[in-house]
Write a protein that holds these residues in place. Structure first.
Motif, PDB file in Angstrom:
ATOM      1  N   GLN A  39       4.216   6.304 -56.226  1.00  8.24           N
ATOM      2  CA  GLN A  39       5.546   5.711 -56.322  1.00  8.24           C
ATOM      3  C   GLN A  39       5.904   5.131 -54.959  1.00  8.24           C
ATOM      4  N   CYS A  40       6.311   3.856 -54.985  1.00  2.88           N
ATOM      5  CA  CYS A  40       6.687   3.178 -53.731  1.00  2.88           C
ATOM      6  C   CYS A  40       8.161   3.443 -53.450  1.00  2.88           C
ATOM      7  N   ASP A  41       8.571   3.329 -52.198  1.00  5.13           N
ATOM      8  CA  ASP A  41       9.981   3.523 -51.828  1.00  5.13           C
ATOM      9  C   ASP A  41      10.887   2.536 -52.559  1.00  5.13           C
ATOM     10  N   CYS A  42      10.306   1.389 -53.011  1.00  7.35           N
ATOM     11  CA  CYS A  42      11.122   0.399 -53.715  1.00  7.35           C
ATOM     12  C   CYS A  42      11.353   0.817 -55.161  1.00  7.35           C
ATOM     13  N   GLY A  43      10.712   1.926 -55.610  1.00  6.93           N
ATOM     14  CA  GLY A  43      10.955   2.414 -56.953  1.00  6.93           C
ATOM     15  C   GLY A  43       9.847   2.105 -57.938  1.00  6.93           C
ATOM     16  N   ALA A  68       1.921   0.438 -49.248  1.00  7.61           N
ATOM     17  CA  ALA A  68       3.078  -0.016 -50.022  1.00  7.61           C
ATOM     18  C   ALA A  68       2.551  -0.562 -51.341  1.00  7.61           C
ATOM     19  N   CYS A  69       3.450  -0.727 -52.335  1.00  5.81           N
ATOM     20  CA  CYS A  69       2.999  -1.230 -53.627  1.00  5.81           C
ATOM     21  C   CYS A  69       2.663  -2.723 -53.521  1.00  5.81           C
ATOM     22  N   SER A  70       2.019  -3.269 -54.557  1.00  4.43           N
ATOM     23  CA  SER A  70       1.569  -4.662 -54.486  1.00  4.43           C
ATOM     24  C   SER A  70       2.763  -5.607 -54.326  1.00  4.43           C
ATOM     25  N   HIS A  71       3.904  -5.246 -54.947  1.00  4.60           N
ATOM     26  CA  HIS A  71       5.100  -6.078 -54.822  1.00  4.60           C
ATOM     27  C   HIS A  71       5.575  -6.108 -53.364  1.00  4.60           C
ATOM     28  N   CYS A  72       5.693  -4.938 -52.748  1.00  2.00           N
ATOM     29  CA  CYS A  72       6.171  -4.894 -51.355  1.00  2.00           C
ATOM     30  C   CYS A  72       5.174  -5.565 -50.419  1.00  2.00           C
ATOM     31  N   ARG A  73       3.871  -5.416 -50.718  1.00  2.00           N
ATOM     32  CA  ARG A  73       2.861  -6.053 -49.861  1.00  2.00           C
ATOM     33  C   ARG A  73       2.937  -7.567 -49.958  1.00  2.00           C
TER      34      ARG A  73
HETATM   35 ZN   LIG Z   1       7.235  -1.322 -53.249  1.00  2.00          ZN
END
Ligand SMILES: [Zn+2]
Ligand SMILES: [Zn+2]
Length: 261
Positions: A39-43, A68-73
């Motif tokens: 689980q990423c900090d962004c949810g 970090a998740c692929s979205h945050c990356r």
């Molecule tokens: Zn994220």
């Protein structure tokens, strides 16, 4: 036998490992990789391969470790406008417009770097090219085709951007006004061009020139002040022509009288 690796509850950057996930098969289907649900900090929750989590020295040495998740990356800041944008692949700018601005800035930086080292850099390059063109007809033809293509593209780019077009025109006018020989240079260049033309080329050119003159004259004459300006200009032009004719006739007379003696 060591107990199976348990990463549950471990944190890597923005990622918190939630649970074990089913193994992930490689693209060929021959190898399976251990995977974890994180689980990423962004949810967002994602399944990632264990080898990409930096939980041991050998993983930390990998180039594809993630924190970090692929979205945050994929979140990036545009180097030109500073806006946030999303792109899985590396991109420095958010849009084609920003990419163009960055390219232009880079080109200008390159130009200034070169000129700082050697103020004559571009003059030297042009001189070398001109010398080569003078010695090599094939190269000269290729160069001319290339330059005319470049010129065409440049004009199209300028026409597509009215603001830049106006600015360029303004700058050209300033340069023209600042140079006392501008008019003479322009006239000499035109005369040289005309001298190099074949009769057919000259006919085509003069037709084009007449057409463009007619167009601009019509534009000028579309207002009352413009009409007055046009009349004044034509009067002056006729006066100059008459003067030139007189001077030429005088020259002719002097030449003839000298020959008679
Ligand atoms: Zn994220
Ligand atoms: Zn941008």
């Amino acid at each position: 036998m060591p107990p199976p690796l348990d990463l549950r509850g471990r944190r890597f950057g923005k990622l918190l490992v939630v649970d074990k996930a089913p193994d992930v098969l490689s693209a060929s289907g021959k190898t399976s990789y251990r995977a974890w649900l994180v689980q990423c900090d962004c949810g967002r929750q994602e399944v990632v391969m264990a080898q990409r989590l930096p939980h041991c020295a050998s993983n930390r040495a990998r180039k594809d470790v993630i924190e970090a998740c692929s979205h945050c990356r994929a979140q990036r800041t545009c180097e030109v406008c500073g806006r946030w944008f999303e792109s899985a692949l590396f991109r420095a700018t958010c849009s084609d417009a920003c990419a163009l601005l960055q390219k232009r800035a880079n080109n200008m930086a390159y130009h200034h770097r070169k000129v700082a080292v050697d103020p004559e850099h571009y003059k030297r390059i042009h001189a070398e090219r001109a010398a080569r063109a003078a010695a090599d007809t094939e190269f000269a033809l290729r160069l001319r085709a290339q330059q005319s293509e470049q010129g065409k593209r440049k004009r199209e780019r300028l026409k597509a951007d009215p603001h830049r077009y106006a600015r360029t025109l303004e700058r050209a006018r300033e340069r023209y006004a600042a140079d006392p020989f501008a008019q003479a240079k322009k006239r000499a260049a035109r005369d040289a061009r005309m001298a190099a033309m074949t009769p057919e080329q000259y006919a085509a050119w003069s037709e084009r020139a007449r057409e463009s003159w007619r167009r601009s004259a019509n534009k000028v004459r579309s207002t009352p002040e413009g009409r007055q300006r046009y009349r004044d200009y034509m009067r002056e032009y006729m006066r100059q022509q008459a003067l030139r004719g007189l001077v030429a006739a005088g020259d002719e007379l002097i030449k003839r009288s000298l020959n008679d003696e």
